[in-house]
Design a protein around this motif. Structure first.
Motif, PDB file in Angstrom:
ATOM      1  N   VAL A   1       7.389  12.936  -3.510  1.00 16.11           N
ATOM      2  CA  VAL A   1       6.433  12.685  -4.596  1.00 16.11           C
ATOM      3  C   VAL A   1       6.571  11.251  -5.119  1.00 16.11           C
ATOM      4  N   PHE A   2       7.764  10.690  -5.058  1.00 16.49           N
ATOM      5  CA  PHE A   2       8.016   9.376  -5.652  1.00 16.49           C
ATOM      6  C   PHE A   2       7.203   8.235  -5.041  1.00 16.49           C
ATOM      7  N   PRO A   3       7.006   8.143  -3.721  1.00 14.32           N
ATOM      8  CA  PRO A   3       6.151   7.061  -3.213  1.00 14.32           C
ATOM      9  C   PRO A   3       4.704   7.161  -3.702  1.00 14.32           C
ATOM     10  N   VAL A   4       4.184   8.367  -3.851  1.00 14.79           N
ATOM     11  CA  VAL A   4       2.815   8.533  -4.341  1.00 14.79           C
ATOM     12  C   VAL A   4       2.753   8.168  -5.821  1.00 14.79           C
TER      13      VAL A   4
ATOM     14  N   HIS B   1      -7.781 -23.597  -9.558  1.00 18.10           N
ATOM     15  CA  HIS B   1      -8.505 -24.118 -10.724  1.00 18.10           C
ATOM     16  C   HIS B   1      -9.446 -23.033 -11.208  1.00 18.10           C
ATOM     17  N   ASP B   2     -10.218 -23.286 -12.236  1.00 19.69           N
ATOM     18  CA  ASP B   2     -10.949 -22.238 -12.942  1.00 19.69           C
ATOM     19  C   ASP B   2     -11.960 -21.482 -12.095  1.00 19.69           C
ATOM     20  N   ASN B   3     -12.624 -22.107 -11.165  1.00 20.92           N
ATOM     21  CA  ASN B   3     -13.729 -21.455 -10.447  1.00 20.92           C
ATOM     22  C   ASN B   3     -13.356 -20.918  -9.072  1.00 20.92           C
ATOM     23  N   THR B   4     -12.084 -20.862  -8.724  1.00 19.39           N
ATOM     24  CA  THR B   4     -11.727 -20.418  -7.376  1.00 19.39           C
ATOM     25  C   THR B   4     -11.752 -18.903  -7.213  1.00 19.39           C
ATOM     26  N   LEU B   5     -11.509 -18.152  -8.279  1.00 14.68           N
ATOM     27  CA  LEU B   5     -11.524 -16.687  -8.206  1.00 14.68           C
ATOM     28  C   LEU B   5     -12.907 -16.190  -8.603  1.00 14.68           C
ATOM     29  N   ARG B   6     -13.581 -15.487  -7.661  1.00 16.77           N
ATOM     30  CA  ARG B   6     -14.949 -15.030  -7.919  1.00 16.77           C
ATOM     31  C   ARG B   6     -15.002 -13.603  -8.442  1.00 16.77           C
ATOM     32  N   THR B   7     -14.404 -12.661  -7.722  1.00 20.40           N
ATOM     33  CA  THR B   7     -14.391 -11.263  -8.166  1.00 20.40           C
ATOM     34  C   THR B   7     -13.019 -10.637  -7.921  1.00 20.40           C
ATOM     35  N   VAL B   8     -12.731  -9.601  -8.698  1.00 13.94           N
ATOM     36  CA  VAL B   8     -11.506  -8.828  -8.551  1.00 13.94           C
ATOM     37  C   VAL B   8     -11.903  -7.353  -8.547  1.00 13.94           C
ATOM     38  N   SER B   9     -11.397  -6.602  -7.581  1.00 10.85           N
ATOM     39  CA  SER B   9     -11.688  -5.169  -7.510  1.00 10.85           C
ATOM     40  C   SER B   9     -10.389  -4.386  -7.387  1.00 10.85           C
ATOM     41  N   VAL B  10     -10.281  -3.316  -8.146  1.00 11.85           N
ATOM     42  CA  VAL B  10      -9.178  -2.380  -7.971  1.00 11.85           C
ATOM     43  C   VAL B  10      -9.604  -1.427  -6.859  1.00 11.85           C
ATOM     44  N   THR B  11      -8.806  -1.338  -5.815  1.00 12.78           N
ATOM     45  CA  THR B  11      -9.182  -0.551  -4.635  1.00 12.78           C
ATOM     46  C   THR B  11      -8.330   0.714  -4.533  1.00 12.78           C
ATOM     47  N   GLN B  12      -8.908   1.705  -3.880  1.00 13.18           N
ATOM     48  CA  GLN B  12      -8.203   2.963  -3.668  1.00 13.18           C
ATOM     49  C   GLN B  12      -7.484   2.993  -2.323  1.00 13.18           C
ATOM     50  N   MET B  13      -8.077   2.395  -1.314  1.00 12.79           N
ATOM     51  CA  MET B  13      -7.457   2.403   0.006  1.00 12.79           C
ATOM     52  C   MET B  13      -7.566   1.014   0.580  1.00 12.79           C
ATOM     53  N   PRO B  14      -6.535   0.226   0.584  1.00 15.79           N
ATOM     54  CA  PRO B  14      -5.193   0.477   0.079  1.00 15.79           C
ATOM     55  C   PRO B  14      -5.156   0.448  -1.443  1.00 15.79           C
TER      56      PRO B  14
ATOM     57  N   THR C   1       0.714   1.664  -0.163  1.00 15.73           N
ATOM     58  CA  THR C   1      -0.186   2.695   0.360  1.00 15.73           C
ATOM     59  C   THR C   1       0.418   3.397   1.571  1.00 15.73           C
ATOM     60  N   ILE C   2       1.033   2.643   2.461  1.00 21.04           N
ATOM     61  CA  ILE C   2       1.660   3.246   3.647  1.00 21.04           C
ATOM     62  C   ILE C   2       2.796   4.171   3.230  1.00 21.04           C
ATOM     63  N   ALA C   3       3.603   3.741   2.255  1.00 21.09           N
ATOM     64  CA  ALA C   3       4.686   4.607   1.765  1.00 21.09           C
ATOM     65  C   ALA C   3       4.118   5.869   1.107  1.00 21.09           C
ATOM     66  N   ALA C   4       3.023   5.735   0.348  1.00 21.58           N
ATOM     67  CA  ALA C   4       2.418   6.903  -0.302  1.00 21.58           C
ATOM     68  C   ALA C   4       1.835   7.868   0.726  1.00 21.58           C
ATOM     69  N   LEU C   5       1.208   7.345   1.758  1.00 20.46           N
ATOM     70  CA  LEU C   5       0.665   8.218   2.808  1.00 20.46           C
ATOM     71  C   LEU C   5       1.789   8.917   3.566  1.00 20.46           C
ATOM     72  N   ALA C   6       2.875   8.199   3.847  1.00 17.63           N
ATOM     73  CA  ALA C   6       4.023   8.825   4.524  1.00 17.63           C
ATOM     74  C   ALA C   6       4.636   9.905   3.633  1.00 17.63           C
ATOM     75  N   GLY C   7       4.749   9.632   2.339  1.00 14.43           N
ATOM     76  CA  GLY C   7       5.267  10.639   1.414  1.00 14.43           C
ATOM     77  C   GLY C   7       4.381  11.872   1.360  1.00 14.43           C
ATOM     78  N   THR C   8       3.068  11.661   1.424  1.00 14.64           N
ATOM     79  CA  THR C   8       2.141  12.788   1.421  1.00 14.64           C
ATOM     80  C   THR C   8       2.309  13.640   2.669  1.00 14.64           C
TER      81      THR C   8
END
Length: 139
Positions: A21-24, A54-67, A86-93
């Motif tokens: 359960v701990f890796p997940v 510099h200020d304009n180099t990062l355009r978007t940020v997304s929180v992803t599920q896989m990975p 993610t690999i550790a969580a999948l192995a734990g599953t």
């Protein structure tokens, strides 16, 4: 003798299922931390080649599920974090599913419910991971 061996086998399988359960949980906590400050997490991650900070180099940020992690869209390249977690969580599953299946075959009654607890908690954590969506568009 066979009863003692079956009891010991059940406890070992249950321990293995609970430890998996701990890796997940680590993946779920990692995603929650990334969602708390996604822009800061992208800036603290290693920058891809060709990106000048510099200020304009990062355009978007997304929180992803896989990975389980962040996808940082920079001017020059994209960066995806979270593959090792993610690999550790999948192995734990996978380990938890296998241990639960074999633990359910060992004993009956109340032991079946206790054997299912790690698998139920992993399922709840994966649902929480898949429900967490966030996208930040930076102007």
């Amino acid at each position: 003798m066979a009863t003692r061996r079956a009891r010991t086998t059940w406890w070992v399988l249950l321990l293995l299922a609970f430890l998996s359960v701990f890796p997940v949980a680590t993946a779920a906590i990692s995603q929650a931390n990334a969602a708390a400050d996604p822009v800061g997490a992208c800036w603290s991650a290693p920058l891809p080649d060709g990106v000048e900070p510099h200020d304009n180099t990062l355009r978007t940020v997304s929180v992803t599920q896989m990975p389980v992690g962040l996808r940082c869209d920079w001017e020059a390249a994209d960066v995806q974090t979270g593959w090792p977690v993610t690999i550790a969580a999948l192995a734990g599953t996978v380990v938890c599913v296998g241990a639960t299946i074999f633990a359910l075959r060992q004993r009956g009654g109340a032991h079946r419910f206790v054997s299912l607890l790690p698998l139920i908690s992993i399922a709840i954590m994966w649902i929480a991971i898949w429900m967490n969506r966030l996208q930040v568009i930076i102007d």
